[in-house]
Write a protein that holds these residues in place. Sequence first.
Motif, PDB file in Angstrom:
ATOM      1  N   LYS A 270      12.706  86.279  83.568  1.00 48.02           N
ATOM      2  CA  LYS A 270      12.968  85.004  82.701  1.00 48.02           C
ATOM      3  C   LYS A 270      13.785  84.142  83.262  1.00 48.02           C
ATOM      4  O   LYS A 270      14.881  84.313  83.861  1.00 48.02           O
ATOM      5  CB  LYS A 270      13.433  85.839  81.350  1.00 48.02           C
ATOM      6  N   LYS A 271      13.547  82.734  83.085  1.00 47.19           N
ATOM      7  CA  LYS A 271      14.493  81.794  83.439  1.00 47.19           C
ATOM      8  C   LYS A 271      15.141  81.375  82.472  1.00 47.19           C
ATOM      9  O   LYS A 271      14.631  81.208  81.363  1.00 47.19           O
ATOM     10  CB  LYS A 271      13.710  80.615  84.394  1.00 47.19           C
ATOM     11  N   HIS A 272      16.419  80.989  82.412  1.00 45.45           N
ATOM     12  CA  HIS A 272      17.140  80.177  81.356  1.00 45.45           C
ATOM     13  C   HIS A 272      17.761  78.616  81.791  1.00 45.45           C
ATOM     14  O   HIS A 272      18.659  78.548  82.397  1.00 45.45           O
ATOM     15  CB  HIS A 272      18.303  81.090  81.020  1.00 45.45           C
ATOM     16  N   GLU A 273      16.537  77.667  81.195  1.00 43.07           N
ATOM     17  CA  GLU A 273      17.276  76.266  81.586  1.00 43.07           C
ATOM     18  C   GLU A 273      17.049  75.810  79.828  1.00 43.07           C
ATOM     19  O   GLU A 273      16.185  76.107  79.253  1.00 43.07           O
ATOM     20  CB  GLU A 273      16.313  75.602  82.435  1.00 43.07           C
ATOM     21  N   GLU A 310      11.823  78.468  79.786  1.00 40.02           N
ATOM     22  CA  GLU A 310      11.160  78.082  80.885  1.00 40.02           C
ATOM     23  C   GLU A 310      10.350  76.893  80.670  1.00 40.02           C
ATOM     24  O   GLU A 310       9.098  76.985  79.949  1.00 40.02           O
ATOM     25  CB  GLU A 310      10.541  79.424  81.608  1.00 40.02           C
TER      26      GLU A 310
END
Length: 428
Positions: A270-273, A310
């Motif tokens: 998972k990306k966190h932006e 994301e």
Amino acid sequence: MGIWRREIITFLLLFSVICVIGLFTKLFVPLLLILTLSLLFQHLYQINRFEKWLRTGGQGNYPKTTGAWEELYYHVYRIKKNNKRRKKKLSKMVDQFRESTEALPDAAVVLNAGDEIEWANKAAREVLGLRQGDKGQRIPNLIRFPEFIQYLKSKQYDEPVIMPSPLNNQIILAVRIINYGAGLRLLLAQDVTQLKQMERMRKDFVANVSHELRTPLTVLKGYIETLQDMDEQVSPLLTNSLKNMQGQTDRMQHLVDDLLLLAHLETKNKKHEVIDIPTLLTQICHETEATVGEERIKLTLNCDANLVGEENELRSAFTNLLSNALKYSPEDTLVQLHWYQTEDGVFLDVIDQGEGIALTDILRVTERFYRVETKRSKKINGTGLGLAIVKHVLMRHDAQLIIRSELGKGSCFKCAFPLKRLGNKTNN
Ligand code: ADP
């Protein structure tokens, strides 16, 4: 005759005898005193015997006696005998339960309100590495996996937590906690290594096949496009065939793309932006308007909340919901998107005035390849993977997809994000 009646009659008889003798001998009072004292003495003696018998546990047969005392002895003896029988039955049941849980292939541990181990079966010792002497120990001190400790603390035990065995990290366990009794909990750990292996094989297989299909598909599409360019419309059969071939390869391309996206969602980290959702929604609507016309889409932004997650995944989920709403509703109807925040969370509602979905289908539309079979939907192109992608993307953002729909009236697809997913800009 009742025992008490017999006792009273005996007493009255003795009293009458004393009255008669007392009348003739004029010794009524001393005789009455003798009768009272002898009765008192007899009962004191009986009480003493009774107390002695009880003190020694009321074992064996009770002492020989008569009248009301015999009755008393008999009742107490019977109650004790019944209790003994019940205790024996209970301990047999407990033994049987112990034996059966010992034989269970799944680990079972009983925990008290303070997370301390009350009891554990053989499998718990083998799989979780608990020892006989661990009784009374707090389980978070023995099983230290952060996911497990979080699960234990959360008190939300609907879904099991997946973790490796503390003894062997090749063994994957599904640990579930069940509340019962006053503050007691039963922890069950099942070996799901094989299941997880098969799941991984399935994911790898789908991802590999989809990936391998991409190249031949691109080549095919290229040839079809070249042939279409060369087609001079001399033969309607050839022109039609090429059109059909193009349609089918496009469909296949969609299918492969969706399968690859799903495979990525299942395996990717998972990306966190921080994503500017109002801007993202505006972009998606503009892009879609270019193909369906401005008058069909109405976007209402009631808040400027941003989300942590994301961007590409959310873009794909929101686009799928919007294109479904447009696909499954008549061309002269409006599709509305609302982005808003309440004290419970942040929400995106995608509302259409289309054909709606029956309740039985609502439960299944997020399954892979599930398509509702109606006369109209049969003509609409689709892979049956769109809502599966939406569900996966939302799950990866701790969000839920809530579908409300009425046949013939329309549907509302609600993406419900928790407040903890709010991006920094609005948090401050
Ligand atoms: P598809 O590629 O078939 O659209 P989806 O997974 O996106 O696949 O949707 C699954 C099924 O759910 C669709 O085939 C359709 O029958 C139904 N569905 C999805 N969205 C809507 C909607 N807005 N209105 C009515 N039915 C819908």
